[in-house]
Design a protein around this motif. Structure first.
Motif, short mmCIF file in Angstrom:
data_model
loop_
_atom_site.label_atom_id
_atom_site.label_comp_id
_atom_site.label_asym_id
_atom_site.label_seq_id
_atom_site.Cartn_x
_atom_site.Cartn_y
_atom_site.Cartn_z
N LEU A 208 0.83 -1.21 0.00
CA LEU A 208 0.00 0.00 0.00
C LEU A 208 0.86 1.26 0.00
O LEU A 208 0.55 2.24 -0.69
N ILE A 209 1.95 1.24 0.74
CA ILE A 209 2.87 2.39 0.75
C ILE A 209 3.41 2.64 -0.65
O ILE A 209 3.42 3.78 -1.13
N GLU A 210 3.85 1.59 -1.32
CA GLU A 210 4.37 1.74 -2.68
C GLU A 210 3.30 2.28 -3.62
O GLU A 210 3.56 3.13 -4.47
N GLU A 211 2.07 1.79 -3.47
CA GLU A 211 0.97 2.25 -4.31
C GLU A 211 0.70 3.75 -4.09
O GLU A 211 0.57 4.52 -5.05
N LEU A 212 0.62 4.16 -2.83
CA LEU A 212 0.29 5.56 -2.54
C LEU A 212 1.43 6.51 -2.92
O LEU A 212 1.19 7.66 -3.26
N LEU A 213 2.65 6.04 -2.88
CA LEU A 213 3.76 6.86 -3.35
C LEU A 213 3.63 7.15 -4.85
O LEU A 213 4.08 8.18 -5.34
N ARG A 214 2.98 6.23 -5.58
CA ARG A 214 2.77 6.43 -7.01
C ARG A 214 1.53 7.28 -7.29
O ARG A 214 1.52 8.06 -8.24
N THR A 215 0.49 7.12 -6.47
CA THR A 215 -0.82 7.67 -6.85
C THR A 215 -1.24 8.92 -6.08
O THR A 215 -2.16 9.61 -6.50
N SER A 216 -0.59 9.22 -4.97
CA SER A 216 -1.03 10.34 -4.14
C SER A 216 0.09 11.37 -3.95
O SER A 216 1.14 11.06 -3.37
N GLU A 217 -0.16 12.57 -4.43
CA GLU A 217 0.83 13.64 -4.27
C GLU A 217 1.03 13.98 -2.80
O GLU A 217 2.16 14.22 -2.36
N ALA A 218 -0.06 14.01 -2.04
CA ALA A 218 0.05 14.33 -0.61
C ALA A 218 0.89 13.28 0.12
O ALA A 218 1.72 13.62 0.98
N PHE A 219 0.70 12.01 -0.22
CA PHE A 219 1.47 10.95 0.42
C PHE A 219 2.95 11.07 0.05
O PHE A 219 3.82 10.92 0.90
N ARG A 220 3.24 11.36 -1.20
CA ARG A 220 4.64 11.53 -1.62
C ARG A 220 5.30 12.69 -0.89
O ARG A 220 6.50 12.65 -0.59
N GLU A 221 4.52 13.72 -0.60
CA GLU A 221 5.08 14.89 0.09
C GLU A 221 5.33 14.62 1.57
O GLU A 221 6.39 14.99 2.10
N HIS A 222 4.38 13.98 2.24
CA HIS A 222 4.46 13.89 3.70
C HIS A 222 5.10 12.61 4.22
O HIS A 222 5.68 12.62 5.32
N TRP A 223 5.01 11.50 3.51
CA TRP A 223 5.56 10.24 4.01
C TRP A 223 7.05 10.34 4.32
O TRP A 223 7.49 9.87 5.39
N PRO A 224 7.88 10.94 3.46
CA PRO A 224 9.32 11.00 3.76
C PRO A 224 9.67 11.87 4.96
O PRO A 224 10.81 11.81 5.44
N LYS A 225 8.75 12.68 5.44
CA LYS A 225 9.04 13.56 6.58
C LYS A 225 9.10 12.79 7.90
O LYS A 225 9.60 13.32 8.89
N HIS A 226 8.55 11.58 7.93
CA HIS A 226 8.54 10.75 9.14
C HIS A 226 7.82 11.43 10.30
O HIS A 226 8.12 11.17 11.47
N ASP A 227 6.84 12.28 10.00
CA ASP A 227 6.01 12.85 11.06
C ASP A 227 5.09 11.76 11.60
O ASP A 227 4.58 10.93 10.84
N VAL A 228 4.90 11.74 12.91
CA VAL A 228 4.03 10.74 13.53
C VAL A 228 3.04 11.44 14.45
O VAL A 228 3.34 12.47 15.04
N GLN A 229 1.86 10.87 14.53
CA GLN A 229 0.84 11.37 15.44
C GLN A 229 0.08 10.17 15.99
O GLN A 229 -0.41 9.34 15.22
N ILE A 230 0.00 10.10 17.29
CA ILE A 230 -0.72 9.01 17.94
C ILE A 230 -2.21 9.35 17.95
O ILE A 230 -2.60 10.47 18.28
N THR A 231 -3.03 8.39 17.58
CA THR A 231 -4.48 8.61 17.55
C THR A 231 -5.01 8.83 18.96
O THR A 231 -4.72 8.04 19.87
N VAL A 232 -5.76 9.90 19.14
CA VAL A 232 -6.36 10.20 20.44
C VAL A 232 -7.85 10.47 20.26
O VAL A 232 -8.33 10.80 19.16
#
Length: 282
Positions: A208-232
């Motif tokens: 799924l990560i590989e797919e979204l890196l190809r298909t989603s501009e937002a995912f390509r932009e933010h995934w490499p930043k390694h930002d994390v947020q715990i669900t609350v």
């Protein structure tokens, strides 16, 4: 005292730990940590030797850690790095998760929805509720979720499960109906990144990560930043063109014996609940 083990190769877990440390180092400036500033730098963020000095560890060892050539750093080292890199509580938790990979049994834990859970979720109408697998594939949802999120009718016979993150990032109507879509996408990707730390060996997750890196501009932009947020738990309010303004209390639950499954519940306010109930009965 045993602080670490140096390996000849690099595993996905140690590489992810190193990438996270590097991303957190590069976002900081000398001013952020009280170091003197001597003009613009060629590369962003702090230098490795500066982080190592603040964490009271050797520069060469910290470099090996960033490069994925070190595993099993001690709690003392992780605490020192968390302080040096100014990690939030969620980022600190993520750091420990990356440094202590989960057992392989968790990666291959059952994604089957029990009868009891199925009946519970379906009985929550008119409060939208859904069940997500480890990679956010949608395993079950009730009629209220179908209405609010424009989901297809649930059927157990569905072979290809819709995916919660893919749908939000790639569905054009979802984007049109969310004026703050960019901010929401960033939060969802950060939460997805936090979950990924537990399932780095999950082939479905990686596909799924590989797919979204190809298909989603937002995912390509933010995934490499390694930002994390715990669900609350949180309060949510938004407007649906066909339903009107809606208000919910959002909670996420997990079963102790099924750690790869999440139960997501949107408990409607009284006014929203009445409106959804009327629509479901039409």
């Amino acid at each position: 005292m045993r602080w670490f083990i140096v390996k000849e190769g690099s595993s996905p877990e140690t590489l992810s730990l190193g990438e996270f440390l590097r991303a957190r180092r590069e976002r900081l400036t000398p001013e952020d940590v009280g170091l003197p500033f001597y003009g613009r730098r060629r590369t962003p963020g702090l230098r490795r030797e500066e982080v190592a000095q603040m964490a009271h560890i050797g520069t060469s060892w910290y470099t090996s850690l960033e490069q994925g050539r070190v595993s099993n750093p001690s709690d003392q080292v992780l605490d020192s790095l968390a302080i040096a890199l100014r990690l939030s509580s969620g980022e600190r938790r993520h750091l420990y998760t990356l440094a202590r990979p989960v057992e392989r049994e968790l990666v291959h834990a059952s994604q089957e929805v029990t009868l009891g859970l199925e009946r519970t979720v379906l009985a929550l109408d008119p409060n939208p509720a859904l069940v997500l697998g480890s990679s956010w594939d949608m395993l079950l949802w009730n009629k209220a979720a179908e209405l609010v999120f424009r989901l297809p009718a649930f059927t157990k016979d569905r072979v290809l499960k819709p995916n919660w993150l893919r749908r939000f990032l790639t569905d054009s109507e979802t984007r049109r109906n969310n004026p703050d879509w960019e901010a929401k996408a960033q939060v969802m990707i950060a939460r997805f990144r936090a979950d990924y730390a537990y399932f780095q060996q999950d082939s479905r997750f990686n596909e799924l990560i590989e797919e979204l890196l190809r298909t989603s501009e937002a995912f390509r932009e933010h995934w490499p930043k390694h930002d994390v947020q715990i669900t609350v738990d949180c309060h949510k309010r938004w407007t649906n063109p066909s339903i009107g303004e809606m208000e919910f209390e959002y909670v996420t639950l997990q079963q102790p014996d099924h750690p790869g499954i999440k139960i997501v519940i949107y408990t409607a306010s009284p006014a929203t609940g009445l409106r959804l109930k009327d629509l479901l009965e039409m």
